[in-house]
Design a protein around this motif. Sequence first.
Motif, PDB file in Angstrom:
ATOM      1  N   GLN A  33      40.735  36.538 162.239  1.00  0.00           N
ATOM      2  CA  GLN A  33      39.583  36.256 161.080  1.00  0.00           C
ATOM      3  C   GLN A  33      40.150  35.269 160.655  1.00  0.00           C
ATOM      4  OE1 GLN A  33      36.842  36.319 164.118  1.00  0.00           O
ATOM      5  NE2 GLN A  33      38.108  37.380 164.602  1.00  0.00           N
ATOM      6  N   LEU A  34      40.267  33.500 160.951  1.00  0.00           N
ATOM      7  CA  LEU A  34      40.574  32.471 160.230  1.00  0.00           C
ATOM      8  C   LEU A  34      40.186  32.021 159.869  1.00  0.00           C
ATOM      9  CD1 LEU A  34      43.101  32.005 158.206  1.00  0.00           C
ATOM     10  CD2 LEU A  34      44.320  30.997 159.797  1.00  0.00           C
ATOM     11  N   TRP A  35      39.683  30.964 158.379  1.00  0.00           N
ATOM     12  CA  TRP A  35      38.375  30.192 158.459  1.00  0.00           C
ATOM     13  C   TRP A  35      39.264  29.100 157.679  1.00  0.00           C
ATOM     14  CZ3 TRP A  35      33.344  29.996 159.381  1.00  0.00           C
ATOM     15  CH2 TRP A  35      33.330  31.382 160.073  1.00  0.00           C
ATOM     16  N   VAL A  36      39.843  27.658 157.797  1.00  0.00           N
ATOM     17  CA  VAL A  36      40.589  26.786 157.402  1.00  0.00           C
ATOM     18  C   VAL A  36      39.364  25.943 156.382  1.00  0.00           C
ATOM     19  CG1 VAL A  36      42.128  24.833 157.925  1.00  0.00           C
ATOM     20  CG2 VAL A  36      41.991  26.662 158.819  1.00  0.00           C
ATOM     21  N   ALA A  37      39.865  25.648 155.346  1.00  0.00           N
ATOM     22  CA  ALA A  37      38.857  24.628 154.745  1.00  0.00           C
ATOM     23  C   ALA A  37      40.293  23.506 154.209  1.00  0.00           C
ATOM     24  CB  ALA A  37      38.656  24.764 153.549  1.00  0.00           C
ATOM     25  N   ASP A  38      40.214  22.497 155.323  1.00  0.00           N
ATOM     26  CA  ASP A  38      40.838  20.839 154.745  1.00  0.00           C
ATOM     27  C   ASP A  38      40.129  20.125 153.331  1.00  0.00           C
ATOM     28  OD1 ASP A  38      41.924  18.887 154.570  1.00  0.00           O
ATOM     29  OD2 ASP A  38      42.214  18.741 156.478  1.00  0.00           O
ATOM     30  N   VAL A  39      40.895  20.123 152.413  1.00  0.00           N
ATOM     31  CA  VAL A  39      40.716  19.545 151.222  1.00  0.00           C
ATOM     32  C   VAL A  39      41.338  17.779 150.791  1.00  0.00           C
ATOM     33  CG1 VAL A  39      39.271  21.895 149.765  1.00  0.00           C
ATOM     34  CG2 VAL A  39      41.625  20.391 149.391  1.00  0.00           C
ATOM     35  N   TYR A  40      42.479  18.145 152.116  1.00  0.00           N
ATOM     36  CA  TYR A  40      42.638  16.343 151.625  1.00  0.00           C
ATOM     37  C   TYR A  40      42.531  15.168 152.295  1.00  0.00           C
ATOM     38  CZ  TYR A  40      46.131  18.906 148.066  1.00  0.00           C
ATOM     39  OH  TYR A  40      46.733  19.679 147.329  1.00  0.00           O
ATOM     40  N   GLY A  41      42.704  16.039 153.988  1.00  0.00           N
ATOM     41  CA  GLY A  41      42.384  14.974 155.147  1.00  0.00           C
ATOM     42  C   GLY A  41      43.310  13.697 154.979  1.00  0.00           C
ATOM     43  N   THR A  42      42.469  12.234 155.097  1.00  0.00           N
ATOM     44  CA  THR A  42      43.699  11.276 155.047  1.00  0.00           C
ATOM     45  C   THR A  42      43.071  10.591 153.873  1.00  0.00           C
ATOM     46  OG1 THR A  42      42.166  10.214 156.117  1.00  0.00           O
ATOM     47  CG2 THR A  42      43.609  11.227 156.867  1.00  0.00           C
ATOM     48  N   ASP A  43      42.592  11.282 152.438  1.00  0.00           N
ATOM     49  CA  ASP A  43      41.989  11.051 150.936  1.00  0.00           C
ATOM     50  C   ASP A  43      43.254  10.672 150.366  1.00  0.00           C
ATOM     51  OD1 ASP A  43      40.942   9.862 148.832  1.00  0.00           O
ATOM     52  OD2 ASP A  43      39.117  11.519 149.086  1.00  0.00           O
ATOM     53  N   PRO A  44      43.770   9.315 149.471  1.00  0.00           N
ATOM     54  CA  PRO A  44      44.482   9.606 148.092  1.00  0.00           C
ATOM     55  C   PRO A  44      44.147  10.792 147.065  1.00  0.00           C
ATOM     56  CG  PRO A  44      43.900   7.560 149.180  1.00  0.00           C
ATOM     57  CD  PRO A  44      42.964   8.365 150.005  1.00  0.00           C
ATOM     58  N   ALA A  45      42.630  10.562 147.299  1.00  0.00           N
ATOM     59  CA  ALA A  45      42.504  11.520 146.276  1.00  0.00           C
ATOM     60  C   ALA A  45      42.083  12.325 146.493  1.00  0.00           C
ATOM     61  CB  ALA A  45      41.283  10.717 145.086  1.00  0.00           C
ATOM     62  N   GLY A  46      42.793  13.021 147.464  1.00  0.00           N
ATOM     63  CA  GLY A  46      42.169  14.821 147.940  1.00  0.00           C
ATOM     64  C   GLY A  46      42.512  15.884 147.271  1.00  0.00           C
ATOM     65  N   GLY A  47      42.015  17.068 147.794  1.00  0.00           N
ATOM     66  CA  GLY A  47      42.309  17.949 146.678  1.00  0.00           C
ATOM     67  C   GLY A  47      42.390  17.761 145.088  1.00  0.00           C
ATOM     68  N   ASN A  48      40.785  17.208 145.781  1.00  0.00           N
ATOM     69  CA  ASN A  48      40.360  16.922 144.252  1.00  0.00           C
ATOM     70  C   ASN A  48      39.025  18.127 143.401  1.00  0.00           C
ATOM     71  OD1 ASN A  48      37.173  16.376 145.062  1.00  0.00           O
ATOM     72  ND2 ASN A  48      38.689  15.001 146.120  1.00  0.00           N
ATOM     73  N   ALA A  49      38.817  18.478 142.672  1.00  0.00           N
ATOM     74  CA  ALA A  49      37.915  19.942 142.252  1.00  0.00           C
ATOM     75  C   ALA A  49      36.419  19.202 142.562  1.00  0.00           C
ATOM     76  CB  ALA A  49      37.095  19.674 140.519  1.00  0.00           C
ATOM     77  N   LEU A  50      35.603  18.417 143.184  1.00  0.00           N
ATOM     78  CA  LEU A  50      34.545  18.862 144.022  1.00  0.00           C
ATOM     79  C   LEU A  50      34.946  19.189 145.760  1.00  0.00           C
ATOM     80  CD1 LEU A  50      31.744  18.514 143.746  1.00  0.00           C
ATOM     81  CD2 LEU A  50      31.817  15.446 144.657  1.00  0.00           C
ATOM     82  N   ALA A  51      35.905  18.735 146.089  1.00  0.00           N
ATOM     83  CA  ALA A  51      36.655  19.469 147.039  1.00  0.00           C
ATOM     84  C   ALA A  51      36.989  20.634 147.299  1.00  0.00           C
ATOM     85  CB  ALA A  51      37.440  18.406 147.248  1.00  0.00           C
ATOM     86  N   ILE A  52      37.073  20.993 146.148  1.00  0.00           N
ATOM     87  CA  ILE A  52      38.029  22.852 146.574  1.00  0.00           C
ATOM     88  C   ILE A  52      37.171  23.542 146.348  1.00  0.00           C
ATOM     89  CG2 ILE A  52      39.108  24.176 145.122  1.00  0.00           C
ATOM     90  CD1 ILE A  52      41.406  22.101 143.986  1.00  0.00           C
TER      91      ILE A  52
END
Length: 428
Positions: free
Chosen positions: A246-265
């Motif tokens: 039962q695996l749920w995946v949240a992608d916080v990067y996509g194609t955004d150069p500023a992906g992995g940011n605090a708000l996304a996480i």
Amino acid sequence: MRRIAGLLALAAAAGLVAAPLAAQLQVPRVPQVPQVPQVPQVPPVGGVLGDVTGRLDQTISTATALTEREARRLLRLRERTLDRLLRAHPQAIERDLGGNLARRGELLASGVAETDLRPLEGAGFRLIAREEVEGLGISVVRLAVPAGLTLAKAQRRAAELVPGLSLEADILHFAAGEPRGPAPLVLAAAAGVVAQAISAKVGMIDGGSGKAVPVAAQKGFAAGAPSASDHGSAVASLLHGHGATQLWVADVYGTDPAGGNALAIAKALGWLTASGCRVVTISLVGPKSVLIERAVNAAQSKGVVVVAAVGNDGPAAPPAYPASYEGVLAITGVDRKGRALIEAGRALHLDYAAPGAEVYAMDAKGARRAYRGTSFAAPLAAVRVAAALEQGGAWRSTLDREARDLGPKGPDRTYGRGVLCESCGKRN
């Protein structure tokens, strides 16, 4: 006569009587006493110990120097990587007051009163949006910095206008591992083998997962997300391959150069919490964030166990977050021989270790590859947490019984409370 002859013989042997005289008296020859072999001289004990300890000290000193040299190299590599990223995307990211990379021209405030915003808006800080973090009850205000000001200068200006206000940049986080090559063919045949199923929901915050890994749900929290990445796919395949069905995946990067940011996480953690995930693993590292810390605390208050990698920037790098937040299970990596990864970063605390070298997982296209880094130790530890939770009772005690103690007896700064999932590293 015999007495005199004996005396004469003794005198001759001692050099007191000439040898011819002794011969004339025909004194019987005294058998020669065999010569006792000379015993080799034994060096003083202190000298031996001094030599051994001297060589040992030299060996330790050499090893320490090598470790320190490697730590400095990793730190330089980290800074060069950040510089390259900044040069590649100057319109999307910049450095904040602490020198960290963050989304360009934007600041975040969580839990602020409307009266705190008025002085900022009067000084040119523009309201972008007010947002709610799903499932965690956290409100976030996004502000654009005044024209002509860098993030660092804007942060200083805001602190002057509203002292004590928690206003921070939307800092970026980075993956804590990388592929090293193709997996051996003997392991490729086992790609479809899944360990004993764990029914507890497990969530991950990372890049997107490829289609080769079956997931219960996947959602994007960045421009272009969800989008399959090698890193996210590897983490997902490790979770699924070791029991997380039962695996749920949240992608916080996509194609955004500023992906992995605090708000996304923070938003990703809120979604996974609201979705009922009991364990959330994060193989990303970055600086401390007030917003993410609040999100972690809120998720923990709802019973979620957050697991995070300590990173691969070496022991000289700043403490890794989210691994360093209170209550987060900080995970480091070991190789196949149980040795700590030399590139492993550090956290303010360390809970467990897990295999982090020659770890075989799927990339975005479904091909099995060899990976290395604490990124891949964290999901292996996370599935053991999920299994312990499913058993009921005190899950920490279950993990402690399972973990193999390495290094000094008891918890230590190299292996934490021991190595989990050792067999996982041999069959993934």
